[in-house]
Design a protein around this motif. Structure first.
Motif, PDB file in Angstrom:
ATOM      1  N   THR A 178       0.819  -1.211   0.000  1.00  0.00           N
ATOM      2  CA  THR A 178       0.000   0.000   0.000  1.00  0.00           C
ATOM      3  C   THR A 178       0.855   1.264   0.000  1.00  0.00           C
ATOM      4  N   ARG A 179       2.119   1.126   0.461  1.00  0.00           N
ATOM      5  CA  ARG A 179       3.003   2.301   0.498  1.00  0.00           C
ATOM      6  C   ARG A 179       4.449   1.832   0.481  1.00  0.00           C
ATOM      7  N   VAL A 180       5.269   2.528  -0.303  1.00  0.00           N
ATOM      8  CA  VAL A 180       6.700   2.262  -0.332  1.00  0.00           C
ATOM      9  C   VAL A 180       7.411   3.512   0.164  1.00  0.00           C
ATOM     10  N   GLY A 181       8.150   3.375   1.259  1.00  0.00           N
ATOM     11  CA  GLY A 181       8.933   4.479   1.798  1.00  0.00           C
ATOM     12  C   GLY A 181      10.381   4.381   1.342  1.00  0.00           C
ATOM     13  N   ARG A 182      11.258   5.107   2.009  1.00  0.00           N
ATOM     14  CA  ARG A 182      12.687   5.083   1.679  1.00  0.00           C
ATOM     15  C   ARG A 182      13.278   3.704   1.920  1.00  0.00           C
ATOM     16  N   SER A 183      12.922   3.113   3.081  1.00  0.00           N
ATOM     17  CA  SER A 183      13.462   1.799   3.443  1.00  0.00           C
ATOM     18  C   SER A 183      12.397   0.885   4.054  1.00  0.00           C
ATOM     19  N   SER A 184      11.157   1.320   4.036  1.00  0.00           N
ATOM     20  CA  SER A 184      10.074   0.509   4.609  1.00  0.00           C
ATOM     21  C   SER A 184       8.948   0.308   3.607  1.00  0.00           C
ATOM     22  N   VAL A 185       8.201  -0.752   3.834  1.00  0.00           N
ATOM     23  CA  VAL A 185       7.055  -1.075   2.990  1.00  0.00           C
ATOM     24  C   VAL A 185       5.862  -1.337   3.893  1.00  0.00           C
ATOM     25  N   THR A 186       4.741  -0.712   3.577  1.00  0.00           N
ATOM     26  CA  THR A 186       3.495  -0.981   4.277  1.00  0.00           C
ATOM     27  C   THR A 186       2.660  -1.888   3.388  1.00  0.00           C
TER      28      THR A 186
ATOM     29  N   ALA B 225      -4.892  -7.332   8.071  1.00  0.00           N
ATOM     30  CA  ALA B 225      -3.778  -6.776   8.833  1.00  0.00           C
ATOM     31  C   ALA B 225      -3.087  -5.666   8.060  1.00  0.00           C
ATOM     32  N   GLU B 226      -2.505  -4.753   8.820  1.00  0.00           N
ATOM     33  CA  GLU B 226      -1.560  -3.803   8.257  1.00  0.00           C
ATOM     34  C   GLU B 226      -0.189  -4.230   8.771  1.00  0.00           C
ATOM     35  N   THR B 227       0.734  -4.395   7.851  1.00  0.00           N
ATOM     36  CA  THR B 227       2.074  -4.871   8.175  1.00  0.00           C
ATOM     37  C   THR B 227       3.094  -3.882   7.630  1.00  0.00           C
ATOM     38  N   VAL B 228       4.109  -3.576   8.434  1.00  0.00           N
ATOM     39  CA  VAL B 228       5.213  -2.740   7.979  1.00  0.00           C
ATOM     40  C   VAL B 228       6.498  -3.526   8.177  1.00  0.00           C
ATOM     41  N   VAL B 229       7.279  -3.624   7.098  1.00  0.00           N
ATOM     42  CA  VAL B 229       8.592  -4.251   7.182  1.00  0.00           C
ATOM     43  C   VAL B 229       9.643  -3.234   6.739  1.00  0.00           C
ATOM     44  N   VAL B 230      10.839  -3.371   7.318  1.00  0.00           N
ATOM     45  CA  VAL B 230      11.927  -2.441   7.045  1.00  0.00           C
ATOM     46  C   VAL B 230      13.080  -3.194   6.396  1.00  0.00           C
ATOM     47  N   HIS B 231      13.608  -2.621   5.326  1.00  0.00           N
ATOM     48  CA  HIS B 231      14.789  -3.138   4.637  1.00  0.00           C
ATOM     49  C   HIS B 231      15.979  -2.852   5.553  1.00  0.00           C
ATOM     50  N   PHE B 232      16.738  -3.877   5.888  1.00  0.00           N
ATOM     51  CA  PHE B 232      17.673  -3.834   7.004  1.00  0.00           C
ATOM     52  C   PHE B 232      19.071  -4.238   6.557  1.00  0.00           C
ATOM     53  N   ASP B 233      20.074  -3.496   6.984  1.00  0.00           N
ATOM     54  CA  ASP B 233      21.478  -3.824   6.699  1.00  0.00           C
ATOM     55  C   ASP B 233      22.020  -4.623   7.881  1.00  0.00           C
ATOM     56  N   GLN B 234      22.327  -5.891   7.663  1.00  0.00           N
ATOM     57  CA  GLN B 234      22.796  -6.740   8.760  1.00  0.00           C
ATOM     58  C   GLN B 234      24.139  -6.280   9.329  1.00  0.00           C
ATOM     59  N   ALA B 235      24.976  -5.653   8.515  1.00  0.00           N
ATOM     60  CA  ALA B 235      26.289  -5.209   8.992  1.00  0.00           C
ATOM     61  C   ALA B 235      26.176  -3.998   9.924  1.00  0.00           C
ATOM     62  N   THR B 236      25.369  -3.011   9.534  1.00  0.00           N
ATOM     63  CA  THR B 236      25.249  -1.787  10.338  1.00  0.00           C
ATOM     64  C   THR B 236      24.121  -1.863  11.359  1.00  0.00           C
ATOM     65  N   ARG B 237      23.209  -2.841  11.167  1.00  0.00           N
ATOM     66  CA  ARG B 237      22.036  -3.016  12.036  1.00  0.00           C
ATOM     67  C   ARG B 237      21.095  -1.806  11.957  1.00  0.00           C
ATOM     68  N   LYS B 238      21.056  -1.171  10.785  1.00  0.00           N
ATOM     69  CA  LYS B 238      20.190  -0.012  10.556  1.00  0.00           C
ATOM     70  C   LYS B 238      19.391  -0.213   9.280  1.00  0.00           C
TER      71      LYS B 238
ATOM     72  N   HIS C  33      18.042   0.367   5.507  1.00  0.00           N
ATOM     73  CA  HIS C  33      18.822   0.531   4.280  1.00  0.00           C
ATOM     74  C   HIS C  33      17.864   0.923   3.153  1.00  0.00           C
ATOM     75  N   ALA C  34      18.171   1.995   2.449  1.00  0.00           N
ATOM     76  CA  ALA C  34      17.292   2.494   1.383  1.00  0.00           C
ATOM     77  C   ALA C  34      17.160   1.471   0.255  1.00  0.00           C
ATOM     78  N   PHE C  35      15.981   1.452  -0.356  1.00  0.00           N
ATOM     79  CA  PHE C  35      15.736   0.578  -1.502  1.00  0.00           C
ATOM     80  C   PHE C  35      16.468   1.107  -2.730  1.00  0.00           C
ATOM     81  N   SER C  36      16.895   0.180  -3.576  1.00  0.00           N
ATOM     82  CA  SER C  36      17.420   0.563  -4.884  1.00  0.00           C
ATOM     83  C   SER C  36      16.225   0.915  -5.783  1.00  0.00           C
ATOM     84  N   GLN C  37      16.493   1.501  -6.934  1.00  0.00           N
ATOM     85  CA  GLN C  37      15.419   1.814  -7.875  1.00  0.00           C
ATOM     86  C   GLN C  37      14.744   0.540  -8.383  1.00  0.00           C
ATOM     87  N   VAL C  38      15.523  -0.522  -8.587  1.00  0.00           N
ATOM     88  CA  VAL C  38      14.965  -1.799  -9.041  1.00  0.00           C
ATOM     89  C   VAL C  38      14.036  -2.378  -7.980  1.00  0.00           C
ATOM     90  N   GLN C  39      14.468  -2.350  -6.730  1.00  0.00           N
ATOM     91  CA  GLN C  39      13.624  -2.856  -5.643  1.00  0.00           C
ATOM     92  C   GLN C  39      12.349  -2.028  -5.514  1.00  0.00           C
TER      93      GLN C  39
END
Length: 144
Positions: free
Chosen positions: A89-97, A112-125, A127-133
């Motif tokens: 329903t929504r694409v943010g910088r690094s999250s998807v609803t 349900a409403e679900t939000v998931v965040v694209h996550f960098d395992q190395a930095t634990r923060k 991570h912005a989506f690429s244009q392809v993603q």
């Protein structure tokens, strides 16, 4: 969220999955326990995001669950299966609803409403989506 989900159909969702109900999913009232609905939603998300035919994520950059808000509409009964619909329903910088729904025998049982965040395992923060993603995620937005 209840009013906007009343007329939902499985066909309203870009992603579709199913789960087989297990006897162990039931509770003392004889229906599937409310906690199992979180697993149903996980199945729907994972099958959409981690599809082997069209991978979305790069190694080391998984999704983490940030929010899961479930509205229970009707009970689910064992034995049988459920079908799970998932759409973006929504694409943010690094999250998807996402909006998700569980159906049994064509009947809406939960949404349900679900939000998931694209996550960098190395930095634990996050991570912005690429244009392809971003393009793939936006393609999963369906309007009823």
């Amino acid at each position: 969220m209840m009013d906007e989900t009343k007329g939902l159909r499985l066909e309203d969702f870009a992603g579709r999955a199913y789960d087989k109900l297990r006897y162990g999913d039931t509770d003392r009232q004889g229906h599937v326990n409310n906690a199992v609905f979180a697993t149903f939603m996980e199945t729907g998300r994972v099958e959409l995001i981690y599809s082997p035919q069209d991978p979305l994520l790069d190694e080391g950059y998984p999704f983490v669950l940030a929010k899961l808000d479930i509205d229970y509409v009707a009970e689910v009964l064992w034995p049988g299966t459920v079908e799970i619909g998932t759409r973006v329903t929504r694409v943010g910088r690094s999250s998807v609803t996402m909006q998700q729904a569980v159906f049994q025998a064509g009947r809406l049982c939960a949404s349900a409403e679900t939000v998931v965040v694209h996550f960098d395992q190395a930095t634990r923060k996050s991570h912005a989506f690429s244009q392809v993603q971003r393009a793939k995620l936006e393609a999963w937005i369906l309007t009823p």
